[in-house]
Motif scaffolding. Sequence first.
Motif, PDB file in Angstrom:
ATOM      1  N   SER A 211      -7.630   4.789   3.077  1.00 17.69           N
ATOM      2  CA  SER A 211      -6.354   5.274   3.115  1.00 17.69           C
ATOM      3  C   SER A 211      -6.311   6.832   2.200  1.00 17.69           C
ATOM      4  O   SER A 211      -7.528   7.047   1.947  1.00 17.69           O
ATOM      5  CB  SER A 211      -5.257   4.549   2.750  1.00 17.69           C
ATOM      6  OG  SER A 211      -5.172   4.591   1.299  1.00 17.69           O
ATOM      7  N   ALA A 212      -5.136   7.581   2.161  1.00 21.09           N
ATOM      8  CA  ALA A 212      -5.205   8.603   1.321  1.00 21.09           C
ATOM      9  C   ALA A 212      -5.285   8.255  -0.100  1.00 21.09           C
ATOM     10  O   ALA A 212      -6.161   8.990  -0.821  1.00 21.09           O
ATOM     11  CB  ALA A 212      -4.184   9.446   1.516  1.00 21.09           C
ATOM     12  N   SER A 213      -5.162   7.127  -0.548  1.00 23.20           N
ATOM     13  CA  SER A 213      -5.155   6.567  -1.877  1.00 23.20           C
ATOM     14  C   SER A 213      -6.223   5.667  -2.357  1.00 23.20           C
ATOM     15  O   SER A 213      -6.452   5.418  -3.545  1.00 23.20           O
ATOM     16  CB  SER A 213      -3.654   6.269  -2.276  1.00 23.20           C
ATOM     17  OG  SER A 213      -3.518   5.047  -1.423  1.00 23.20           O
ATOM     18  N   GLY A 214      -6.979   5.170  -1.429  1.00 26.10           N
ATOM     19  CA  GLY A 214      -7.697   4.064  -1.566  1.00 26.10           C
ATOM     20  C   GLY A 214      -8.735   3.317  -0.649  1.00 26.10           C
ATOM     21  O   GLY A 214      -8.569   4.329   0.729  1.00 26.10           O
TER      22      GLY A 214
ATOM     23  N   ARG B 184      -3.801   2.367   5.951  1.00 27.90           N
ATOM     24  CA  ARG B 184      -5.410   2.386   5.906  1.00 27.90           C
ATOM     25  C   ARG B 184      -5.859   2.485   7.597  1.00 27.90           C
ATOM     26  O   ARG B 184      -5.067   1.813   8.290  1.00 27.90           O
ATOM     27  CB  ARG B 184      -5.861   1.133   5.296  1.00 27.90           C
ATOM     28  CG  ARG B 184      -5.665   1.245   3.680  1.00 27.90           C
ATOM     29  CD  ARG B 184      -6.481   0.124   3.082  1.00 27.90           C
ATOM     30  NE  ARG B 184      -6.334   0.445   1.605  1.00 27.90           N
ATOM     31  CZ  ARG B 184      -6.795  -0.331   0.509  1.00 27.90           C
ATOM     32  NH1 ARG B 184      -7.580  -1.217   1.192  1.00 27.90           N
ATOM     33  NH2 ARG B 184      -6.739  -0.227  -0.455  1.00 27.90           N
TER      34      ARG B 184
ATOM     35  N   THR C 193      -8.801   2.022  -5.662  1.00 26.07           N
ATOM     36  CA  THR C 193      -7.828   3.055  -5.507  1.00 26.07           C
ATOM     37  C   THR C 193      -8.603   4.513  -6.191  1.00 26.07           C
ATOM     38  O   THR C 193      -9.245   4.179  -7.113  1.00 26.07           O
ATOM     39  CB  THR C 193      -6.676   3.159  -6.896  1.00 26.07           C
ATOM     40  OG1 THR C 193      -5.909   1.690  -6.406  1.00 26.07           O
ATOM     41  CG2 THR C 193      -5.625   4.348  -6.895  1.00 26.07           C
TER      42      THR C 193
ATOM     43  N   ARG D  24     -16.394   9.953  -4.957  1.00 23.23           N
ATOM     44  CA  ARG D  24     -15.205   9.561  -5.259  1.00 23.23           C
ATOM     45  C   ARG D  24     -15.119   8.544  -6.388  1.00 23.23           C
ATOM     46  O   ARG D  24     -15.673   7.621  -6.434  1.00 23.23           O
ATOM     47  CB  ARG D  24     -14.126   8.996  -4.281  1.00 23.23           C
ATOM     48  CG  ARG D  24     -14.015   9.774  -3.052  1.00 23.23           C
ATOM     49  CD  ARG D  24     -13.225  11.019  -3.162  1.00 23.23           C
ATOM     50  NE  ARG D  24     -11.799  10.785  -3.759  1.00 23.23           N
ATOM     51  CZ  ARG D  24     -10.482  11.016  -3.042  1.00 23.23           C
ATOM     52  NH1 ARG D  24     -10.693  10.910  -1.649  1.00 23.23           N
ATOM     53  NH2 ARG D  24      -9.271  10.713  -3.727  1.00 23.23           N
TER      54      ARG D  24
ATOM     55  N   ARG E  46       0.927  -1.200   0.040  1.00 25.31           N
ATOM     56  CA  ARG E  46      -0.059   0.046   0.005  1.00 25.31           C
ATOM     57  C   ARG E  46       0.911   1.261  -0.011  1.00 25.31           C
ATOM     58  O   ARG E  46       1.746   1.297   0.678  1.00 25.31           O
ATOM     59  CB  ARG E  46      -0.822   0.187   0.991  1.00 25.31           C
ATOM     60  CG  ARG E  46      -2.006  -1.258   1.259  1.00 25.31           C
ATOM     61  CD  ARG E  46      -2.735  -1.182   2.457  1.00 25.31           C
ATOM     62  NE  ARG E  46      -3.649  -2.235   2.732  1.00 25.31           N
ATOM     63  CZ  ARG E  46      -4.014  -2.554   3.702  1.00 25.31           C
ATOM     64  NH1 ARG E  46      -3.634  -2.182   5.060  1.00 25.31           N
ATOM     65  NH2 ARG E  46      -4.906  -3.669   3.692  1.00 25.31           N
ATOM     66  N   GLU E  47       0.262   2.324  -0.709  1.00 27.97           N
ATOM     67  CA  GLU E  47       1.066   3.557  -0.844  1.00 27.97           C
ATOM     68  C   GLU E  47       1.005   4.436   0.563  1.00 27.97           C
ATOM     69  O   GLU E  47       1.976   4.922   0.731  1.00 27.97           O
ATOM     70  CB  GLU E  47       0.597   4.342  -1.850  1.00 27.97           C
ATOM     71  CG  GLU E  47       1.090   4.146  -3.144  1.00 27.97           C
ATOM     72  CD  GLU E  47       0.261   4.818  -4.410  1.00 27.97           C
ATOM     73  OE1 GLU E  47      -0.005   6.087  -4.145  1.00 27.97           O
ATOM     74  OE2 GLU E  47       0.247   4.395  -5.409  1.00 27.97           O
ATOM     75  N   SER E  48       0.102   4.042   1.266  1.00 22.45           N
ATOM     76  CA  SER E  48      -0.196   4.891   2.556  1.00 22.45           C
ATOM     77  C   SER E  48      -0.841   3.782   3.451  1.00 22.45           C
ATOM     78  O   SER E  48      -1.725   2.925   2.990  1.00 22.45           O
ATOM     79  CB  SER E  48      -1.013   6.136   2.566  1.00 22.45           C
ATOM     80  OG  SER E  48      -2.290   6.022   1.724  1.00 22.45           O
TER      81      SER E  48
END
Length: 81
Positions: A35-38, A10, A79, A64, A6-8
């Motif tokens: 998270s901020a990205s998904g 959760r 995402t 979103r 994960r990028e960020s």
Amino acid sequence: MPQDRRESLRAATNFPAHILTDGGRRTPCTLAERSASGALLKVVSAASLPDAFTLIVGHSGEIRDVRVDWRQSDRLGVTFA
């Protein structure tokens, strides 16, 4: 243990939400993690949902556009577009 890619980070949530498809179909789901990205969505059946859709979060009214990264029988990893 599998590597977490994960990028960020959760955070666990439990918010009601809806999936809105291009055809206008509205499907209830639960925003289980975010998270901020998904996000992780719990659904009745992931197989019948498209690869991209609009997510409407019930508690805030947030809208979103999302893309499906992976799916299991009752879960989707998405995402934010």
